[in-house]
Scaffold this motif. Sequence first.
Motif, short mmCIF file in Angstrom:
data_model
loop_
_atom_site.label_atom_id
_atom_site.label_comp_id
_atom_site.label_asym_id
_atom_site.label_seq_id
_atom_site.Cartn_x
_atom_site.Cartn_y
_atom_site.Cartn_z
N GLY A 48 36.37 45.27 31.42
CA GLY A 48 35.39 46.09 30.69
C GLY A 48 34.47 46.84 31.64
N LEU A 49 34.06 46.17 32.72
CA LEU A 49 33.22 46.83 33.73
C LEU A 49 33.97 47.99 34.38
CD1 LEU A 49 30.78 47.03 35.66
CD2 LEU A 49 31.89 45.28 37.06
N LEU A 50 35.20 47.77 34.79
CA LEU A 50 35.99 48.83 35.41
C LEU A 50 36.20 50.01 34.46
CD1 LEU A 50 38.70 46.82 37.38
CD2 LEU A 50 36.76 48.09 38.29
N TYR A 51 36.49 49.70 33.20
CA TYR A 51 36.69 50.76 32.21
C TYR A 51 35.41 51.57 32.00
CZ TYR A 51 37.94 53.04 27.85
OH TYR A 51 38.17 53.96 26.88
N THR A 52 34.29 50.89 31.95
CA THR A 52 33.01 51.59 31.76
C THR A 52 32.69 52.48 32.96
OG1 THR A 52 32.18 49.76 30.43
CG2 THR A 52 30.54 51.25 31.36
N VAL A 53 32.92 51.98 34.17
CA VAL A 53 32.64 52.78 35.37
C VAL A 53 33.55 54.00 35.44
CG1 VAL A 53 32.73 52.76 37.89
CG2 VAL A 53 31.64 50.88 36.68
N THR A 54 34.85 53.81 35.23
CA THR A 54 35.76 54.96 35.30
C THR A 54 35.46 55.96 34.18
OG1 THR A 54 37.46 53.76 34.07
CG2 THR A 54 37.61 53.72 36.47
N SER A 55 35.10 55.48 33.02
CA SER A 55 34.74 56.39 31.92
C SER A 55 33.49 57.19 32.25
CB SER A 55 34.52 55.60 30.62
OG SER A 55 35.70 54.99 30.22
N ALA A 56 32.53 56.54 32.91
CA ALA A 56 31.29 57.24 33.30
C ALA A 56 31.59 58.33 34.31
CB ALA A 56 30.28 56.26 33.86
N PHE A 57 32.44 58.04 35.29
CA PHE A 57 32.83 59.07 36.27
C PHE A 57 33.56 60.22 35.59
CE2 PHE A 57 32.26 55.82 39.63
CZ PHE A 57 31.48 56.57 40.48
N THR A 58 34.47 59.91 34.68
CA THR A 58 35.21 60.95 33.98
C THR A 58 34.28 61.81 33.14
OG1 THR A 58 37.15 59.52 33.90
CG2 THR A 58 37.11 61.38 32.37
N LEU A 59 33.36 61.19 32.44
CA LEU A 59 32.41 61.94 31.62
C LEU A 59 31.55 62.84 32.49
CD1 LEU A 59 31.08 62.55 28.90
CD2 LEU A 59 29.60 60.58 29.31
N ALA A 60 31.07 62.33 33.62
CA ALA A 60 30.25 63.14 34.52
C ALA A 60 31.04 64.34 35.04
CB ALA A 60 29.75 62.30 35.69
N LYS A 61 32.32 64.15 35.37
CA LYS A 61 33.14 65.25 35.86
C LYS A 61 33.37 66.29 34.78
CE LYS A 61 37.64 66.38 37.83
NZ LYS A 61 37.63 67.64 37.13
N VAL A 62 33.64 65.85 33.56
CA VAL A 62 33.87 66.79 32.46
C VAL A 62 32.61 67.61 32.19
CG1 VAL A 62 34.27 66.90 29.96
CG2 VAL A 62 35.71 65.47 31.40
N ILE A 63 31.46 66.96 32.18
CA ILE A 63 30.20 67.67 31.95
C ILE A 63 29.95 68.68 33.07
CG2 ILE A 63 27.69 67.40 31.88
CD1 ILE A 63 28.20 64.74 30.39
N ARG A 64 30.18 68.27 34.34
CA ARG A 64 29.99 69.17 35.47
C ARG A 64 30.93 70.36 35.39
NH1 ARG A 64 32.39 67.04 40.50
NH2 ARG A 64 34.14 68.03 39.50
N ASP A 65 32.21 70.11 35.07
CA ASP A 65 33.19 71.19 34.97
C ASP A 65 32.82 72.18 33.87
OD1 ASP A 65 34.56 70.02 37.03
OD2 ASP A 65 36.17 69.21 35.77
N ARG A 66 32.36 71.65 32.74
CA ARG A 66 31.97 72.53 31.63
C ARG A 66 30.77 73.39 32.01
NH1 ARG A 66 31.55 70.27 25.66
NH2 ARG A 66 33.78 70.31 25.95
N GLN A 67 29.80 72.79 32.70
CA GLN A 67 28.62 73.53 33.13
C GLN A 67 29.00 74.61 34.15
OE1 GLN A 67 25.61 71.20 35.04
NE2 GLN A 67 24.20 72.90 35.21
N GLU A 68 29.86 74.26 35.11
CA GLU A 68 30.27 75.24 36.12
C GLU A 68 31.04 76.38 35.50
OE1 GLU A 68 32.38 73.07 39.11
OE2 GLU A 68 30.53 72.40 40.10
N SER A 69 31.88 76.09 34.51
CA SER A 69 32.65 77.17 33.88
C SER A 69 31.73 78.08 33.07
CB SER A 69 33.76 76.60 33.02
OG SER A 69 33.44 76.53 31.68
N SER A 70 30.71 77.52 32.41
CA SER A 70 29.78 78.37 31.66
C SER A 70 28.94 79.20 32.61
CB SER A 70 28.89 77.53 30.74
OG SER A 70 27.98 76.76 31.49
N GLU A 71 28.59 78.66 33.79
CA GLU A 71 27.86 79.45 34.79
C GLU A 71 28.72 80.60 35.29
OE1 GLU A 71 26.59 76.83 37.87
OE2 GLU A 71 25.09 75.84 36.62
#
Length: 96
Positions: A48-71
């Motif tokens: 559960g800890l590993l899944y939460t950490v990897t999900s957090a990294f994936t979410l952060a990357k998706v948010i960053r990519d979306r922000q960079e594409s809108s910029e």
Amino acid sequence: MSAPMQARTTAAYFVQAVLSFSLSGIALVAGIVYLPVGGWTRAFLGVGLLYTVTSAFTLAKVIRDRQESSEMITRVDQARLEKLLSEHDPFKVEGA
């Protein structure tokens, strides 16, 4: 005419984020290891800890990519507008 790229974070903020993430992960792993439960329960909590950490990294990357594409889209639109405004002559008379 466009603003130069600004640094996103300072070195101190980066170090703070890394240390905070590391300490919280270590504390949680230590908590799971010393928890008075069986091996299967510890394994489940570890997964559960590993899944939460990897999900957090994936979410952060998706948010960053979306922000960079809108910029990027904003920059392209701004460049097109600047080109149109630079080519526009308000005193030009059509058909004269």
